[in-house]
Design an enzyme around this catalytic site. Structure first.
Site, PDB file in Angstrom:
ATOM      1  N   ASN A 167       0.835  -1.215   0.000  1.00 17.45           N
ATOM      2  CA  ASN A 167       0.000   0.000   0.000  1.00 17.45           C
ATOM      3  C   ASN A 167       0.864   1.258   0.000  1.00 17.45           C
ATOM      4  O   ASN A 167       0.671   2.160  -0.808  1.00 17.45           O
ATOM      5  CB  ASN A 167      -0.901   0.031   1.238  1.00 17.45           C
ATOM      6  CG  ASN A 167      -2.135  -0.822   1.032  1.00 17.45           C
ATOM      7  OD1 ASN A 167      -2.527  -1.076  -0.102  1.00 17.45           O
ATOM      8  ND2 ASN A 167      -2.738  -1.254   2.123  1.00 17.45           N
TER       9      ASN A 167
ATOM     10  N   GLU B 204       4.784  -3.092  -8.481  1.00 16.06           N
ATOM     11  CA  GLU B 204       4.000  -2.741  -7.282  1.00 16.06           C
ATOM     12  C   GLU B 204       2.530  -3.117  -7.524  1.00 16.06           C
ATOM     13  O   GLU B 204       1.610  -2.482  -6.991  1.00 16.06           O
ATOM     14  CB  GLU B 204       4.142  -1.237  -7.000  1.00 16.06           C
ATOM     15  CG  GLU B 204       4.249  -0.865  -5.538  1.00 16.06           C
ATOM     16  CD  GLU B 204       5.613  -1.132  -4.922  1.00 16.06           C
ATOM     17  OE1 GLU B 204       6.641  -1.048  -5.625  1.00 16.06           O
ATOM     18  OE2 GLU B 204       5.643  -1.437  -3.719  1.00 16.06           O
TER      19      GLU B 204
ATOM     20  N   ARG C 119      10.630  26.537 -29.751  1.00 15.96           N
ATOM     21  CA  ARG C 119      10.713  25.895 -31.081  1.00 15.96           C
ATOM     22  C   ARG C 119       9.844  26.662 -32.090  1.00 15.96           C
ATOM     23  O   ARG C 119       8.650  26.862 -31.865  1.00 15.96           O
ATOM     24  CB  ARG C 119      10.235  24.449 -30.985  1.00 15.96           C
ATOM     25  CG  ARG C 119      10.071  23.742 -32.305  1.00 15.96           C
ATOM     26  CD  ARG C 119      11.415  23.442 -32.935  1.00 15.96           C
ATOM     27  NE  ARG C 119      11.250  22.684 -34.179  1.00 15.96           N
ATOM     28  CZ  ARG C 119      12.256  22.425 -35.009  1.00 15.96           C
ATOM     29  NH1 ARG C 119      13.475  22.860 -34.729  1.00 15.96           N
ATOM     30  NH2 ARG C 119      12.041  21.737 -36.095  1.00 15.96           N
TER      31      ARG C 119
HETATM   32  C1  LIG Z   1      11.834  -3.174 -13.395  1.00 13.20           C
HETATM   33  C2  LIG Z   1      11.095  -4.098 -12.476  1.00 13.20           C
HETATM   34  C3  LIG Z   1      11.382  -4.076 -11.118  1.00 13.20           C
HETATM   35  C4  LIG Z   1      10.713  -4.949 -10.245  1.00 13.20           C
HETATM   36  N1  LIG Z   1      11.067  -4.969  -8.921  1.00 13.20           N
HETATM   37  C5  LIG Z   1      10.544  -5.933  -8.121  1.00 13.20           C
HETATM   38  C6  LIG Z   1      11.018  -6.063  -6.766  1.00 13.20           C
HETATM   39  O1  LIG Z   1      11.872  -5.302  -6.292  1.00 13.20           O
HETATM   40  N2  LIG Z   1      10.531  -7.084  -6.027  1.00 13.20           N
HETATM   41  C7  LIG Z   1       9.590  -7.961  -6.513  1.00 13.20           C
HETATM   42  O2  LIG Z   1       9.175  -8.859  -5.775  1.00 13.20           O
HETATM   43  N3  LIG Z   1       9.108  -7.831  -7.779  1.00 13.20           N
HETATM   44  C8  LIG Z   1       9.563  -6.852  -8.590  1.00 13.20           C
HETATM   45  N4  LIG Z   1       9.118  -6.755  -9.891  1.00 13.20           N
HETATM   46  C9  LIG Z   1       8.107  -7.687 -10.382  1.00 13.20           C
HETATM   47  C10 LIG Z   1       6.752  -7.047 -10.583  1.00 13.20           C
HETATM   48  O3  LIG Z   1       6.172  -6.774  -9.342  1.00 13.20           O
HETATM   49  C11 LIG Z   1       5.903  -7.965 -11.476  1.00 13.20           C
HETATM   50  O4  LIG Z   1       6.447  -7.914 -12.785  1.00 13.20           O
HETATM   51  C12 LIG Z   1       4.447  -7.564 -11.481  1.00 13.20           C
HETATM   52  O5  LIG Z   1       3.867  -7.838 -10.235  1.00 13.20           O
HETATM   53  C13 LIG Z   1       3.640  -8.298 -12.557  1.00 13.20           C
HETATM   54  O6  LIG Z   1       3.852  -9.655 -12.505  1.00 13.20           O
HETATM   55  P1  LIG Z   1       4.233 -10.458 -13.845  1.00 13.20           P
HETATM   56  O7  LIG Z   1       5.340  -9.716 -14.518  1.00 13.20           O
HETATM   57  O8  LIG Z   1       4.459 -11.878 -13.487  1.00 13.20           O
HETATM   58  O9  LIG Z   1       2.975 -10.334 -14.771  1.00 13.20           O
HETATM   59  P2  LIG Z   1       1.730 -11.343 -14.801  1.00 13.20           P
HETATM   60  O10 LIG Z   1       1.205 -11.523 -13.444  1.00 13.20           O
HETATM   61  O11 LIG Z   1       2.122 -12.565 -15.580  1.00 13.20           O
HETATM   62  O12 LIG Z   1       0.698 -10.507 -15.648  1.00 13.20           O
HETATM   63  C14 LIG Z   1       0.733 -10.443 -17.076  1.00 13.20           C
HETATM   64  C15 LIG Z   1      -0.460  -9.600 -17.514  1.00 13.20           C
HETATM   65  O13 LIG Z   1      -1.695 -10.226 -17.081  1.00 13.20           O
HETATM   66  C16 LIG Z   1      -2.449  -9.311 -16.302  1.00 13.20           C
HETATM   67  N5  LIG Z   1      -3.141 -10.025 -15.229  1.00 13.20           N
HETATM   68  C17 LIG Z   1      -2.645 -10.981 -14.399  1.00 13.20           C
HETATM   69  N6  LIG Z   1      -3.588 -11.389 -13.537  1.00 13.20           N
HETATM   70  C18 LIG Z   1      -4.706 -10.669 -13.818  1.00 13.20           C
HETATM   71  C19 LIG Z   1      -6.025 -10.631 -13.278  1.00 13.20           C
HETATM   72  N7  LIG Z   1      -6.376 -11.394 -12.238  1.00 13.20           N
HETATM   73  N8  LIG Z   1      -6.921  -9.773 -13.832  1.00 13.20           N
HETATM   74  C20 LIG Z   1      -6.564  -8.973 -14.866  1.00 13.20           C
HETATM   75  N9  LIG Z   1      -5.331  -8.970 -15.414  1.00 13.20           N
HETATM   76  C21 LIG Z   1      -4.411  -9.802 -14.898  1.00 13.20           C
HETATM   77  C22 LIG Z   1      -1.416  -8.334 -15.727  1.00 13.20           C
HETATM   78  O14 LIG Z   1      -2.022  -7.109 -15.356  1.00 13.20           O
HETATM   79  C23 LIG Z   1      -0.449  -8.185 -16.895  1.00 13.20           C
HETATM   80  O15 LIG Z   1      -0.949  -7.265 -17.826  1.00 13.20           O
HETATM   81  C24 LIG Z   1       9.740  -5.852 -10.756  1.00 13.20           C
HETATM   82  C25 LIG Z   1       9.437  -5.842 -12.125  1.00 13.20           C
HETATM   83  C26 LIG Z   1      10.098  -4.994 -12.976  1.00 13.20           C
HETATM   84  C27 LIG Z   1       9.769  -5.042 -14.444  1.00 13.20           C
END
Ligand SMILES: Cc1cc2nc3c(=O)[nH]c(=O)nc-3n(C[C@H](O)[C@H](O)[C@H](O)COP(=O)(O)OP(=O)(O)OC[C@H]3O[C@@H](n4cnc5c(N)ncnc54)[C@H](O)[C@@H]3O)c2cc1C
Length: 384
Positions: free
Chosen positions: A238, A362, A266
């Site tokens: 949060n 997040e 510009r």
């Molecule tokens: C630069 C970067 C830094 C990060 N830093 C951290 C960190 O410090 N610590 C950490 O733990 N994680 C970190 N993350 C991970 C990040 O929190 C996840 O990438 C994020 O939570 C999304 O998970 P995913 O990539 O597995 O996507 P997925 O969960 O696979 O989602 C893929 C798509 O499906 C959609 N989706 C999934 N479930 C649903 C639903 N129920 N309803 C509707 N749509 C849905 C999502 O919105 C997305 O568009 C980081 C990621 C990045 C890119």
């Protein structure tokens, strides 16, 4: 209701603005180009109280309200989003140790974290557990007074440069109640850093894998009770969401300032491009959206200060609106600059590349909408 900051808030914002403009913004382009993690500014930031925003003074923290935090993060984000992100994660981790740690754990890690000696990282995500955070598979098997960790964490911000990692691992098969939190230090046997990601933006904030191979972690390094891990992780999100909303608002503001300056200077068809209604309307929309996003971020911060975790709907709204706004505003800024917006002589392409991820981490903005809908509709929205 007053739409005015109090003296303390204005003073802190102005101090951080000055620091961010002098010590961060002038280097942000080079840090991005060279993928340089600016460890050198961690200690000066700590000296200003920015490394212990959620930690009481007895451990060297500044224990500031969330709303004041939002003012700070907007200033840092306007100078460099990457710096805002690792700073937010660090403060989140220090906040978790303060809230859920034992007295011994607080005394062991917090003074060095708030002094800028130890940097914190947060490791929840895995290959199969992003939005579906309860699907954590990294294992922590209890053996006497130790846990033996095996598995891999993904996408960890500050991987490799952080010293203290709060890691969420499975201690039993019972779904979301089978996850526990551990504080793990860099250099422990069986803990190594895997692949570092090659990203679209946020180049000076490293993101990578943590690998655990029979890593023996003393039970004294478990944070909170066994099985409480997911609750601990979600409780920190949060505040993190408000921070990300504030950082994104800062990036949007920076993009808007560049676009406005460019529109004055510009020339096209014998006039400054700011004389054309098409450009004026774009700038007006950008300004409106930024103001609206900022107000919602402030409201979420205020509500969290007043109501604690009950403010989760507002935190989700603020994160979602501010980051969608920042994506739209930075994209518009590139458009206002035309070809200059697409090349690296101007910072707006970096703002646009950097801010995209704020709609993803997040909790993705789809997940924020789920949080909001569930708060509005209760069981109807939660039903499978
Ligand atoms: C630069 C970067 C830094 C990060 N830093 C951290 C960190 O410090 N610590 C950490 O733990 N994680 C970190 N993350 C991970 C990040 O929190 C996840 O990438 C994020 O939570 C999304 O998970 P995913 O990539 O597995 O996507 P997925 O969960 O696979 O989602 C893929 C798509 O499906 C959609 N989706 C999934 N479930 C649903 C639903 N129920 N309803 C509707 N749509 C849905 C999502 O919105 C997305 O568009 C980081 C990621 C990045 C890119």
């Amino acid at each position: 209701m007053f739409f005015r900051l109090n003296d303390e808030q204005s003073e802190i914002r102005d101090l951080v603005r000055k620091f961010a403009r002098n010590e961060i913004a002038p280097h942000a382009e080079r840090w991005d180009e060279e993928s340089h993690f600016p460890r050198e500014i961690f200690a000066p930031m700590a000296e200003m109280g920015l490394a212990g925003l959620l930690v009481p003074e007895q451990y060297g923290g500044s224990a500031l309200p969330r709303l004041t935090g939002a003012l700070i993060y907007e200033e840092i984000g306007a100078a460099d989003m990457s710096t805002g992100v690792w700073m937010s994660v660090h403060n989140m981790v220090a906040g978790l140790i303060n809230t859920y740690g034992s007295e011994e754990q607080r005394a062991r890690w917090l003074p060095k974290m708030t002094a800028g000696e130890l940097l914190g990282a947060f490791a929840l995500s895995e290959a199969h557990a992003g939005s579906d955070a309860a699907n954590v598979r990294c294992l922590a098997a209890r053996e006497g007074e130790e846990y033996i960790l095996n598995g891999t964490k993904f996408w960890v911000s500050s991987a490799g440069v952080a010293d203290v990692y709060v890691v969420f691992a499975r201690t039993s098969a019972s779904g979301s109640r089978g996850i526990s939190a551990f504080v793990i230090e860099r250099g422990m046997a069986g803990f190594s850093i895997g692949k570092l990601e090659r990203k679209m933006g946020l180049h000076s904030s490293p993101t990578g894998e943590l690998i655990f191979e029979n890593c023996r972690v003393p039970a004294a390094q478990r944070l909170g009770a066994e099985g409480e891990g997911l609750r601990i992780a979600l409780s920190s999100l949060n505040g993190g969401r408000i921070n990300i909303g504030a950082i994104a608002t800062g990036v949007a503001r920076a993009a808007f300032e560049v676009a406005t300056r460019y529109a004055r200077e510009r020339m096209a068809f014998g006039r400054a491009i700011g004389a054309f209604e098409g450009v004026q309307f774009t700038l007006a929309d950008m300004a409106m959206r930024i103001e609206a996003a900022r107000l919602l971020v402030y409201e979420a911060g205020f509500k969290m200060d007043e109501e604690g975790e009950d403010a989760s709907m507002y935190a989700a709204m603020a994160k979602c609106l501010a980051t969608d706004t920042a994506m739209a505003v930075t994209t518009d800024a590139v458009q206002v600059l035309g070809g200059a917006g697409y090349v690296r002589d101007w910072p707006v392409e970096r703002y646009m590349r950097d801010v995209k991820v704020s709609q993803i981490f997040e909790g993705t903005n789809q997940i924020q909408r789920l949080v909001i809908a569930r708060a509005l509709l209760g069981e109807v929205a939660a039903a499978k």
